[in-house]
Design an enzyme around this catalytic site. Structure first.
Site, short mmCIF file in Angstrom:
data_model
loop_
_atom_site.label_atom_id
_atom_site.label_comp_id
_atom_site.label_asym_id
_atom_site.label_seq_id
_atom_site.Cartn_x
_atom_site.Cartn_y
_atom_site.Cartn_z
N SER A 272 12.75 22.21 12.70
CA SER A 272 12.77 21.12 11.73
C SER A 272 12.54 19.80 12.45
O SER A 272 12.79 19.67 13.64
CB SER A 272 14.10 21.13 10.98
OG SER A 272 14.83 19.95 11.24
N LYS A 273 12.06 18.82 11.68
CA LYS A 273 11.80 17.49 12.23
C LYS A 273 13.04 16.93 12.90
O LYS A 273 12.95 16.15 13.82
CB LYS A 273 11.44 16.54 11.09
CG LYS A 273 10.04 16.66 10.59
CD LYS A 273 9.82 15.59 9.55
CE LYS A 273 8.81 16.10 8.55
NZ LYS A 273 8.57 15.21 7.44
N ARG A 274 14.19 17.29 12.34
CA ARG A 274 15.44 16.72 12.84
C ARG A 274 15.97 17.43 14.06
O ARG A 274 16.90 16.96 14.71
CB ARG A 274 16.48 16.72 11.72
CG ARG A 274 16.19 15.67 10.66
CD ARG A 274 16.98 15.93 9.40
NE ARG A 274 16.58 17.18 8.77
CZ ARG A 274 15.52 17.32 7.98
NH1 ARG A 274 14.76 16.29 7.72
NH2 ARG A 274 15.20 18.49 7.46
#
Ligand code: GLU
Ligand code: ZN
Length: 503
Positions: A272-274
């Protein structure tokens, strides 16, 4: 009127026409690994086929977009060496390349789509849509938009408007299956019941991604859309829109599509981007080389050959073929990324390596006083470090013993190396080193001799010396390190260690 005959997918490559591809991120948040992989594959494809890479900024979401993120995108692309042929700051025949500066174009296209009946105003409220969706679900029917406003008469529209309703613009999907050949996945067919009519302009007039992205691809004459698998579901909608744009004379041809595989992170979940592992800035801060990172990221869904995973940018460009991209999810493997980076560090010439270390030899990374740094000493030690570090930031801890007044005292190392009898060994080693000529070969003999006098092999004998002088049990080759540090400091540090042991 609506169902245009399916045009053949463009095959410009077969016709020998150089492709035009695009990288079109939205400027939200920090650049991440998935984004870079998409940029990289588009870049490699463009360069391999001597085509054009268009860099377009999809900044139509004022609430989420930021100038900071925009700046980071440009900076990241430059750092990686992924040059673009048209785009921000470079310009080009389809300027501007920021969607926020192209709003009139989208408005014009939306009006044409409405006028020709490819799109229609939809007056349904969110509550109505929700209620009908729930009812359809309960009845086991498809729950997408039900076409309620498809064929409203002028009177009905006027009545809705008199009620004070606003309308969005909805694209009318053709009532036929959409088939396309994905460059990675092969033939894909989607049935009309799975692709309901969809919104392209909000009630407030703001155009949506669903409109601006294919419209720009059309206006910018993009021939190949290479993007992440998460966008696969928007492709049938975009192909239908394209067909309308072709009918209206706005698009020339439908581009070919290729959907790059998901990148999986820890626990086999989509990266995920996070995810901290996904942050490009983190790799920069740790001192990955752009070459190393590019090499690694190119392996997320592609390979150059079965038995090779280290290669340079030119080799990537020469070998890259979208047909070789694997549809299966790719696994992000940090260890492998580090290994590949290390190999690229080894391949640099010493001077380049030495210069590349620069940022990690200064604040905020370096713990020593700026004036304590000695470039000559560093140049001497650099070749020894180059064969050992994995990322450039490793350099700081490997050479800090040269520039700090006292070595970093790592307690775990101290406990491990300083055993019973270490003081006696250090006394002997001190004497041998004092008498030795100051070069690595002689220093090794000195410690070897000291060890023999205490019945210790070289490895055991050098451990307390290493910890006394560098602070740690692991590090660069010890005798070269001592040679570069110099006699005076070496002996002083052994004395300090002896004093500490005595206390
Ligand atoms: N701006 C879109 C995104 O960042 C682009 C998607 C596409 O490549 O079509 O997800
Ligand atoms: Zn409606």
């Amino acid at each position: 009127m609506v169902n245009a005959p399916s045009p053949k997918l463009s095959a410009p490559l077969e016709q020998g026409v150089p492709p035009r591809v695009r990288f079109c991120p939205s400027p939200t948040g920090n650049p991440h690994v998935g984004l870079v992989r998409t940029a990289l594959f588009n870049w490699a494809f463009a360069r391999h086929h001597q085509g054009t890479l268009v860099f377009r900024i999809e900044d139509t979401d004022a609430a989420r977009d930021s100038e900071e993120s925009y700046g980071q995108l440009l900076d990241s692309m430059r750092w990686l060496g992924l040059d673009w042929d048209e785009g921000p700051e470079t310009g080009g025949p389809h300027a501007p390349y920021r969607q926020s500066q192209r709003m009139d174009l989208y408005k014009d296209v939306a009006e044409k789509l409405l006028a020709a009946g490819y799109a229609y105003p939809c007056y349904c409220t969110t509550e109505e849509l929700d209620a009908r969706r729930d009812a359809a679900r309960a009845a086991g029917k498809p729950s997408g938009y039900d076409g309620h406003c498809r064929d409203l008469g002028d009177e009905q529209k006027a009545a809705y408007e008199a009620e004070g309703r606003t309308s969005i613009v909805r694209f009318r999907m053709p009532d036929e299956a959409i088939t396309f050949t994905d460059l990675v996945r092969g033939d894909i067919t989607v049935q009309p019941e799975n692709v309901p009519d969809y919104g392209i302009v909000r009630a407030n007039g703001a155009p949506l991604y669903t409109l601006v992205n294919p419209v720009d691809d059309a206006l910018m004459e993009i021939t190949h859309v290479l993007r992440g698998e998460d966008l696969l579901s928007s492709t049938p909608r975009q192909i239908a829109l394209y067909r309308a744009l072709i009918e209206l004379g706005i698009a020339k041809d439908t581009p070919a599509f290729g959907h790059l595989p998901y990148v999986m992170g820890e626990g086999n979940k989509k990266l995920s981007k996070r995810d901290p592992q996904a942050s490009l800035n983190l790799y920069r801060e740790r001192g990955f080389l752009p070459e190393g990172l590019i090499n690694y990221l190119s392996l997320l869904g592609w390979s150059i050959a079965e038995d090779r995973d280290i290669f340079g940018r030119d080799e990537l460009v020469a070998a890259f073929d979208i047909a070789d991209v694997n549809a299966n999810p790719a696994r992000f493997d940090l260890k492998k990324a580090e290994h590949i980076n290390a190999e690229h560090l080894r391949m640099l010439d010493v001077k380049t390596f030495t210069e590349a270390c620069g940022p990690w030899l200064k604040a905020p990374f370096a713990p020593w006083a700026p004036e304590a740094f000695d470039a000559e000493q560093f140049a001497e030690i650099a070749p020894h470090a180059q064969t050992r570090v994995t990322v450039l930031s490793d350099i700081t801890a490997n050479v800090d013993f040269l520039f700090l007044d006292e070595p970093v005292h790592d307690e775990a190392s101290w406990t491990k190396a300083m055993k019973e009898g270490s003081d006696a060994l250090l006394v002997t080693a001190r004497a041998e080193l004092t008498a030795a000529e100051w070069n690595a070969e002689a220093l090794k003999t000195a410690v070897l001799t000291a060890g023999e006098k205490h019945g210790l092999k070289l490895g055991k004998a050098q451990a307390p010396v290493r910890v006394a002088v560098t602070g740690r049990t692991v590090g660069l080759p010890l005798f070269e390190s001592l040679e570069i540090l110099g006699r005076e400091k070496t002996i002083a540090r052994i004395d300090a260690a002896l004093a500490k042991l005595a206390a």
